[in-house]
Design a protein around this motif. Structure first.
Motif, short mmCIF file in Angstrom:
data_model
loop_
_atom_site.label_atom_id
_atom_site.label_comp_id
_atom_site.label_asym_id
_atom_site.label_seq_id
_atom_site.Cartn_x
_atom_site.Cartn_y
_atom_site.Cartn_z
N SER A 172 0.83 -1.20 0.00
CA SER A 172 0.00 0.00 0.00
C SER A 172 0.87 1.25 0.00
O SER A 172 0.60 2.21 -0.71
CB SER A 172 -0.90 0.01 1.23
OG SER A 172 -1.57 -1.20 1.38
N TYR B 74 -9.60 1.61 1.39
CA TYR B 74 -9.26 1.06 2.70
C TYR B 74 -10.35 1.36 3.70
O TYR B 74 -11.17 2.26 3.51
CB TYR B 74 -7.92 1.62 3.20
CG TYR B 74 -7.95 3.09 3.58
CD1 TYR B 74 -7.70 4.07 2.64
CD2 TYR B 74 -8.22 3.47 4.89
CE1 TYR B 74 -7.72 5.41 2.98
CE2 TYR B 74 -8.24 4.82 5.25
CZ TYR B 74 -8.00 5.78 4.28
OH TYR B 74 -8.02 7.11 4.64
N SER C 216 -14.54 -1.41 2.55
CA SER C 216 -13.76 -1.15 1.35
C SER C 216 -14.22 -2.06 0.21
O SER C 216 -14.23 -1.64 -0.95
CB SER C 216 -12.27 -1.33 1.63
OG SER C 216 -12.03 -2.48 2.37
N MET D 211 -6.71 -2.24 0.39
CA MET D 211 -5.62 -2.23 1.36
C MET D 211 -6.06 -3.11 2.53
O MET D 211 -6.93 -2.74 3.32
CB MET D 211 -5.40 -0.79 1.80
CG MET D 211 -4.33 -0.61 2.82
SD MET D 211 -4.09 1.18 3.08
CE MET D 211 -3.34 1.15 4.70
N GLY E 175 -5.33 -1.74 6.40
CA GLY E 175 -6.26 -0.86 7.09
C GLY E 175 -5.62 0.38 7.69
O GLY E 175 -4.40 0.49 7.81
#
Lengths: 190, 218
Positions: free
Chosen positions: B109, B167, B176, B194, B197
């Motif tokens: 991410s 996310y 999400s 993602m 989190g």
């Protein structure tokens, strides 16, 4: 003598029934029916959100039984709406109170399922995207709120709509099974 | 004809089912299935303004035409490689923490964030306002119901083929996935989730901002 003393016990006086209708049945019908009609309306305006919420509760497997979630997302708001409006009007009072009672029990079961399973974090969506009394995230607050609503629901199943219900305008009331004093409440005095 | 209470109960539920079916016929269909997600960090196609912004430590904030993404990089002097130095060992385990299959780890991410990918915050608005990943936009799935104009304004500010990372809090949060599923319906092709989190992002000490800190152009 026995008949005279028995009479007021099994059949409350007309005046008492009016007092009960005005003080209890009518306001409770408005409050409970209003809450459900409002809840149904908000959910109806966000079917996608509501479907996501049902999925989030993880009561049914969304991948295998998506159609269940679809039908519930479309049907449940209407059930709430119809039952709520009928309850406000006092039409089919006992039946709509039964529907609401069953819904509440179902909601409580679903909420407890979410609370007990630590891995699920779901939003209630009880009133769509609006939060009433409780926060969005599922917690004991919602359970308590639903249990509190269960009290008037039970009462209305038992006592029905009372004098100020539209049921009365439609003549003789339910041909229901049950003790005599629970039947024909709305039509009494007509 | 008198109906008994059970008959009336069935009539109410049945009537509601018919009304709901009618509504289902006239309204747009519900999206339930999971979106096709892209994994990994390759092929990131980010926000050109973001990439411009983060390469040189620009003194003058670049004014972006995009009404949603803009922020000033003033309080983020070291955008690149900041966390890899002193806290390396402590953060390493966090960066590679296991995430649900098909989602991005914190390290991945971070990589796509540095490459300028569009980040979308699917949590509640008050959570977003209190703090979110820098440059992220608020797009909760329910926003398409509650305020479609605003939701589409966010969506339309992102090119269809751009890399979008959605996310939520982290762990098993569904939010999400819901947002990603709706975006897929709108034609976005490079959707990533993602898995780490927001909590992990904060724990790693990466850049966050509150809504008050975002500079919204008039």
């Amino acid at each position: 003598m026995s008949a005279a003393s028995k009479q007021p016990k099994s059949k409350p006086s007309n005046g008492l029934l009016w007092v009960e209708s005005i003080l209890l049945q009518f306001p409770l019908r408005l409050a409970l029916g209003g809450a459900f009609a409002f809840a149904g309306y908000t959910k109806m305006n966000g079917v996608q959100s509501f479907a996501n919420a049902i999925k989030g509760f993880q009561v049914v497997d969304a991948d295998k039984h998506g159609y269940l979630i679809q039908s519930a997302a479309y049907t449940m708001p209407w059930v709430e709406m119809v039952a709520g409006v009928l309850l406000i009007l006092g039409l089919w009072t006992r039946a709509s109170a039964v529907v609401i009672w069953l819904l509440l029990v179902g909601f409580i079961a679903a909420l407890i399922h979410v609370i007990m399973d630590e891995s699920i974090s779901a939003d209630c969506s009880c009133f769509g995207d609006i939060n009433v009394v409780c926060d969005a995230a599922v917690g004991w607050c919602q359970v308590i709120r639903d249990v509190v609503m269960l009290v008037p629901a039970t009462y209305l199943v038992w006592r029905q709509g009372g004098k100020l219900a539209l049921d009365r305008a439609f003549g003789r009331n339910l041909n229901d099974s049950g003790p005599e004093w629970t039947v024909d409440r709305g039509g009494e005095g007509a | 004809m008198q109906m008994t209470t059970p008959q009336r109960v069935l009539a109410i539920v049945g009537g509601a089912f018919l009304l709901g079916s009618g509504q289902a016929l006239i309204s747009k269909p519900i999206t339930l299935g999971p979106a096709n997600l892209t994994t990994g960090t390759s092929g990131t196609k980010g926000d050109p303004n973001r990439i411009k912004q983060s390469t040189p430590p620009a003194e003058v904030p670049v004014v972006e035409p995009d009404p949603v993404d803009e922020t000033t990089p003033t309080d983020a002097p070291a955008l690149n490689g900041e966390p890899t130095t002193s806290f390396a060992a402590a953060i390493d385990s966090l960066l590679d923490k296991a995430v649900p299959a098909g989602t991005l780890t914190l390290r991945e991410s971070r990589t796509v964030w540095e490459a300028g990918a569009y980040f979308l915050d699917a949590r509640h608005e008050y959570e977003f306002d209190a703090g979110h990943i820098q440059y992220a936009s608020y797009l909760e799935a329910s926003l398409f119901d509650t305020d479609p104009d605003r939701a589409f304004a966010v969506a339309d500010s992102i090119p269809k083929d751009a890399t979008i990372v959605v996310y939520c809090v982290g762990g098993e949060c569904d939010a999400s996935k819901n947002t990603a599923a709706l975006l897929e319906q709108l034609g976005y092709t490079d959707l990533r989730i993602m898995g780490a989190g927001y909590e992990d992002w904060v724990a790693a000490g990466f850049e966050t901002e509150t809504t008050d800190e975002m500079e919204v152009s008039p």
